[in-house]
Design an enzyme around this catalytic site. Structure first.
Site, PDB file in Angstrom:
ATOM      1  N   SER A  67      40.758  -0.139  34.666  1.00 45.03           N
ATOM      2  CA  SER A  67      40.139  -1.469  34.723  1.00 45.03           C
ATOM      3  C   SER A  67      41.150  -2.569  34.421  1.00 45.03           C
ATOM      4  CB  SER A  67      38.985  -1.570  33.725  1.00 45.03           C
ATOM      5  OG  SER A  67      38.047  -0.538  33.942  1.00 45.03           O
TER       6      SER A  67
HETATM    7  N1  SAH Z   1      37.527   3.444  31.719  1.00 44.77           N
HETATM    8  C1  SAH Z   1      38.471   3.795  32.737  1.00 44.77           C
HETATM    9  C2  SAH Z   1      38.063   3.237  34.073  1.00 44.77           C
HETATM   10  C3  SAH Z   1      38.128   4.285  35.140  1.00 44.77           C
HETATM   11  S1  SAH Z   1      37.270   3.907  36.623  1.00 44.77           S
HETATM   12  C4  SAH Z   1      39.876   3.380  32.347  1.00 44.77           C
HETATM   13  O1  SAH Z   1      40.034   2.681  31.350  1.00 44.77           O
HETATM   14  O2  SAH Z   1      40.828   3.788  33.018  1.00 44.77           O
HETATM   15  C5  SAH Z   1      35.711   4.675  36.340  1.00 44.77           C
HETATM   16  C6  SAH Z   1      35.698   6.150  36.174  1.00 44.77           C
HETATM   17  O3  SAH Z   1      34.327   6.544  36.142  1.00 44.77           O
HETATM   18  C7  SAH Z   1      36.336   6.954  37.284  1.00 44.77           C
HETATM   19  O4  SAH Z   1      37.357   7.747  36.750  1.00 44.77           O
HETATM   20  C8  SAH Z   1      35.199   7.804  37.846  1.00 44.77           C
HETATM   21  O5  SAH Z   1      35.593   9.111  38.240  1.00 44.77           O
HETATM   22  C9  SAH Z   1      34.257   7.854  36.671  1.00 44.77           C
HETATM   23  N2  SAH Z   1      32.861   8.157  36.985  1.00 44.77           N
HETATM   24  C10 SAH Z   1      32.111   7.758  38.049  1.00 44.77           C
HETATM   25  N3  SAH Z   1      30.874   8.257  37.975  1.00 44.77           N
HETATM   26  C11 SAH Z   1      30.824   8.996  36.827  1.00 44.77           C
HETATM   27  C12 SAH Z   1      29.817   9.791  36.196  1.00 44.77           C
HETATM   28  N4  SAH Z   1      28.592   9.907  36.701  1.00 44.77           N
HETATM   29  N5  SAH Z   1      30.129  10.418  35.038  1.00 44.77           N
HETATM   30  C13 SAH Z   1      31.362  10.321  34.491  1.00 44.77           C
HETATM   31  N6  SAH Z   1      32.350   9.593  35.039  1.00 44.77           N
HETATM   32  C14 SAH Z   1      32.090   8.937  36.192  1.00 44.77           C
END
Ligand code: SAH
Length: 220
Positions: A67
């Protein structure tokens, strides 16, 4: 792993990022201080680490992104807006950066990720940074993580089309849920507050955002 190399030389770059977050309205000094000292470059592949202190989302593989620092700051500030928190659940570990920020501001962080290789990399980073209050799992966070519920705060870094009931049910009394809601091109960040121990919730639209979608199921 280069624990300080890039970090040391980019002190001014980091300071510029903090100034930008302030200019864009982030006020919580604790949040700003933690972002200043957390090595975001360690949450990126080396090819992109030189861009770690830009205020932008960046790819982390598997079509996912770390993010934007402003969004991390905003969501963290919102989550802490009712005071200090003990137990927090994050849905969407991704690179682990948001969890790493939270781990320095709350007592215990639970975080779940549906893509196994991303989770493995994030776990390695938590180990290397000695973040012992982060517990993670490979699972579908759309159903929360009932085993550790209730949570004082829940943060989702992936966007469902509507608010998942399971996340609401896993909030402690007066708990907060910070979550992007909507479809790909039309999402808004919402701050949802459970009112006391009732099943009533206060809901506030914060601003337009753009997150990857919340998907169901897990992948190896
Ligand atoms: N908080 C992260 C942001 C990653 S983007 C950071 O700081 O880097 C969001 C993430 O949510 C992705 O890696 C994606 O695979 C995950 N995601 C999407 N749907 C999900 C679900 N149902 N359960 C767990 N993770 C999920």
């Amino acid at each position: 792993m280069d624990l300080d190399g890039v970090g040391m030389t980019s002190r001014r770059t980091r300071e510029r990022l903090i100034q930008r977050l302030k200019d864009n309205g982030i006020k919580d000094q604790k949040v700003l201080d933690i972002i200043r000292v957390t090595p975001r470059h360690l949450f990126l592949d080396e090819a992109l680490s030189h861009r770690a202190y830009e205020d932008t989302a960046l790819p982390i593989g598997f079509a996912q992104t770390i993010s934007q620092p402003y969004v991390v700051a905003l969501m963290t500030e919102l989550l802490l807006s009712r005071g200090p928190l003990k137990k927090v659940l994050e849905v969407g570990t991704g690179s682990g950066y948001q969890a790493a920020i939270l781990s320095q501001l709350v007592e215990q962080v639970y975080t779940v990720e549906r893509i196994k290789p991303l989770l493995n990399k994030a776990k390695e980073r938590f180990r290397q940074l000695d973040m012992r209050n982060v517990t993670s799992a490979h699972s579908d966070g759309g159903v929360g993580w009932p085993e550790h519920a209730p949570y004082d705060g829940i943060i989702s870094t992936a966007a469902p089309e509507g608010v998942p009931d399971e996340l609401l049910y896993q909030l402690a009394p007066d708990g907060l849920l910070v979550i992007p809601i909507g479809s790909d091109n039309d999402q808004e960040l919402r701050l949802i507050k459970r009112i006391g121990d009732s099943q009533n919730y206060d809901e506030e639209v914060v601003e337009k955002v753009r997150f990857v979608p919340l998907l169901s199921g897990v992948t190896r």
